[in-house]
Design a protein around this motif. Structure first.
Motif, mmCIF file in Angstrom:
data_model
loop_
_atom_site.group_PDB
_atom_site.id
_atom_site.type_symbol
_atom_site.label_atom_id
_atom_site.label_comp_id
_atom_site.label_asym_id
_atom_site.label_seq_id
_atom_site.Cartn_x
_atom_site.Cartn_y
_atom_site.Cartn_z
ATOM 1 N N ALA A 286 -109.494 -55.317 98.589
ATOM 2 C CA ALA A 286 -110.642 -55.393 99.494
ATOM 3 C C ALA A 286 -111.913 -54.999 98.747
ATOM 4 C CB ALA A 286 -110.433 -54.469 100.693
ATOM 5 N N PHE A 287 -111.811 -53.960 97.953
ATOM 6 C CA PHE A 287 -112.966 -53.516 97.161
ATOM 7 C C PHE A 287 -113.394 -54.618 96.197
ATOM 8 C CE2 PHE A 287 -114.626 -51.610 93.241
ATOM 9 C CZ PHE A 287 -115.765 -51.008 93.732
ATOM 10 N N GLU A 288 -112.395 -55.248 95.543
ATOM 11 C CA GLU A 288 -112.705 -56.327 94.594
ATOM 12 C C GLU A 288 -113.363 -57.508 95.318
ATOM 13 O OE1 GLU A 288 -108.992 -57.089 92.617
ATOM 14 O OE2 GLU A 288 -109.108 -55.247 91.431
ATOM 15 N N GLU A 289 -112.867 -57.824 96.526
ATOM 16 C CA GLU A 289 -113.463 -58.903 97.322
ATOM 17 C C GLU A 289 -114.913 -58.550 97.677
ATOM 18 O OE1 GLU A 289 -112.200 -61.974 98.107
ATOM 19 O OE2 GLU A 289 -110.525 -61.412 96.816
ATOM 20 N N GLN A 290 -115.118 -57.304 98.086
ATOM 21 C CA GLN A 290 -116.477 -56.852 98.409
ATOM 22 C C GLN A 290 -117.370 -56.960 97.176
ATOM 23 O OE1 GLN A 290 -115.908 -52.843 99.895
ATOM 24 N NE2 GLN A 290 -116.636 -53.432 101.925
ATOM 25 N N GLN A 291 -116.790 -56.562 96.053
ATOM 26 C CA GLN A 291 -117.543 -56.610 94.793
ATOM 27 C C GLN A 291 -117.942 -58.052 94.483
ATOM 28 O OE1 GLN A 291 -118.225 -53.705 93.648
ATOM 29 N NE2 GLN A 291 -119.321 -54.265 91.822
ATOM 30 N N LYS A 292 -116.994 -58.979 94.652
ATOM 31 C CA LYS A 292 -117.295 -60.397 94.409
ATOM 32 C C LYS A 292 -118.396 -60.882 95.345
ATOM 33 C CE LYS A 292 -112.780 -61.995 92.745
ATOM 34 N NZ LYS A 292 -111.587 -62.732 93.147
ATOM 35 N N ALA A 293 -118.240 -60.502 96.640
ATOM 36 C CA ALA A 293 -119.244 -60.909 97.641
ATOM 37 C C ALA A 293 -120.615 -60.340 97.267
ATOM 38 C CB ALA A 293 -118.821 -60.444 99.038
ATOM 39 N N TYR A 294 -120.631 -59.083 96.852
ATOM 40 C CA TYR A 294 -121.884 -58.452 96.441
ATOM 41 C C TYR A 294 -122.487 -59.185 95.250
ATOM 42 C CZ TYR A 294 -125.017 -55.125 94.227
ATOM 43 O OH TYR A 294 -126.096 -54.548 93.617
ATOM 44 N N GLU B 43 -121.955 -62.233 94.387
ATOM 45 C CA GLU B 43 -122.429 -63.559 94.839
ATOM 46 C C GLU B 43 -123.783 -63.436 95.544
ATOM 47 O OE1 GLU B 43 -122.659 -67.566 95.392
ATOM 48 O OE2 GLU B 43 -121.248 -66.502 94.091
ATOM 49 N N GLN B 44 -123.907 -62.434 96.420
ATOM 50 C CA GLN B 44 -125.192 -62.217 97.111
ATOM 51 C C GLN B 44 -126.303 -61.912 96.110
ATOM 52 O OE1 GLN B 44 -124.322 -59.061 99.885
ATOM 53 N NE2 GLN B 44 -124.118 -60.481 101.615
ATOM 54 N N LYS B 45 -125.979 -61.072 95.137
ATOM 55 C CA LYS B 45 -126.964 -60.692 94.104
ATOM 56 C C LYS B 45 -127.412 -61.928 93.332
ATOM 57 C CE LYS B 45 -127.361 -57.749 90.024
ATOM 58 N NZ LYS B 45 -126.653 -56.921 89.087
ATOM 59 N N GLU C 33 -131.439 -65.965 92.294
ATOM 60 C CA GLU C 33 -131.849 -67.375 92.241
ATOM 61 C C GLU C 33 -133.061 -67.610 93.148
ATOM 62 O OE1 GLU C 33 -129.001 -70.542 92.966
ATOM 63 O OE2 GLU C 33 -127.655 -69.700 91.436
ATOM 64 N N GLN C 34 -132.942 -67.052 94.362
ATOM 65 C CA GLN C 34 -134.069 -67.190 95.311
ATOM 66 C C GLN C 34 -135.333 -66.567 94.725
ATOM 67 O OE1 GLN C 34 -132.677 -65.353 98.909
ATOM 68 N NE2 GLN C 34 -131.625 -67.194 99.658
ATOM 69 N N GLN C 35 -135.160 -65.402 94.125
ATOM 70 C CA GLN C 35 -136.309 -64.722 93.525
ATOM 71 C C GLN C 35 -136.939 -65.579 92.421
ATOM 72 O OE1 GLN C 35 -136.994 -62.524 95.956
ATOM 73 N NE2 GLN C 35 -137.751 -61.173 94.349
ATOM 74 N N ARG C 36 -136.088 -66.152 91.591
ATOM 75 C CA ARG C 36 -136.617 -66.999 90.512
ATOM 76 C C ARG C 36 -137.309 -68.234 91.083
ATOM 77 N NH1 ARG C 36 -132.018 -65.312 87.627
ATOM 78 N NH2 ARG C 36 -130.746 -67.054 88.352
ATOM 79 N N ALA C 37 -136.615 -68.847 92.092
ATOM 80 C CA ALA C 37 -137.207 -70.038 92.716
ATOM 81 C C ALA C 37 -138.540 -69.675 93.369
ATOM 82 C CB ALA C 37 -136.245 -70.625 93.755
ATOM 83 N N LEU C 38 -138.580 -68.552 94.043
ATOM 84 C CA LEU C 38 -139.808 -68.098 94.698
ATOM 85 C C LEU C 38 -140.902 -67.801 93.663
ATOM 86 C CD1 LEU C 38 -140.956 -67.424 97.497
ATOM 87 C CD2 LEU C 38 -140.216 -65.058 97.159
ATOM 88 N N ALA C 39 -140.498 -67.134 92.604
ATOM 89 C CA ALA C 39 -141.450 -66.804 91.536
ATOM 90 C C ALA C 39 -141.971 -68.083 90.890
ATOM 91 C CB ALA C 39 -140.794 -65.911 90.503
#
Length: 145
Positions: A109-117, A119-121, A126-132
């Protein structure tokens, strides 16, 4: 006359023979009775001996059976104790296994959370770069105009 004396001689002789016969008969009967009593005493003693041996045998048999029962009881109790110890060990092993499984599940579960985190990061970056980039382009356009 000698013939008359003859019966007188025969009678005491017959009487003497009769007395000897009676004495022998009495001695024989007494000997027989003595032997009979001795035999009966011997048989009685033999019966008592046999009875005593039977009692000893029964007592020994009973003692042996009691000893066997006691031994079997001890063996049963020892086996029961071993079984209880094995069962306790198994239960503890089972608990340890369950704790281990829970730890593995939590790790996953921790590893899944880590992956999700992660992925979100990545998406956020990407959004930050696109926005910038969009801001940069907008500023570039504004600057060029």
């Amino acid at each position: 006359q000698p013939a008359a004396q003859q019966p007188a001689l025969v009678t005491p002789q017959t009487s003497l023979e009769q007395q000897q016969y009676e004495a022998q008969k009495k001695a024989y009967e007494e000997q027989y009775e003595a032997q009979k009593r001795a035999y009966e005493e011997q048989q009685k003693a033999l019966q008592q001996q046999t009875s005593l041996e039977q009692q000893q045998y029964e007592a020994q048999k009973k003692a042996y059976e009691e000893q066997q029962k006691s031994l079997e009881q001890q063996q049963y109790e020892a086996q029961q104790k071993v079984y209880e110890e094995q069962r306790k060990a198994y239960d503890e092993q089972q608990k340890a296994y369950e704790v281990q499984q829970k730890a593995i599940a939590e790790q996953k579960a921790f590893e899944e959370q880590q992956k999700a985190y992660e992925e979100q990061k990545r998406q956020f970056e990407e959004q930050q770069r696109a926005l910038a980039a969009a801001q940069y382009e907008a500023q570039q356009k504004a600057y060029e105009e």
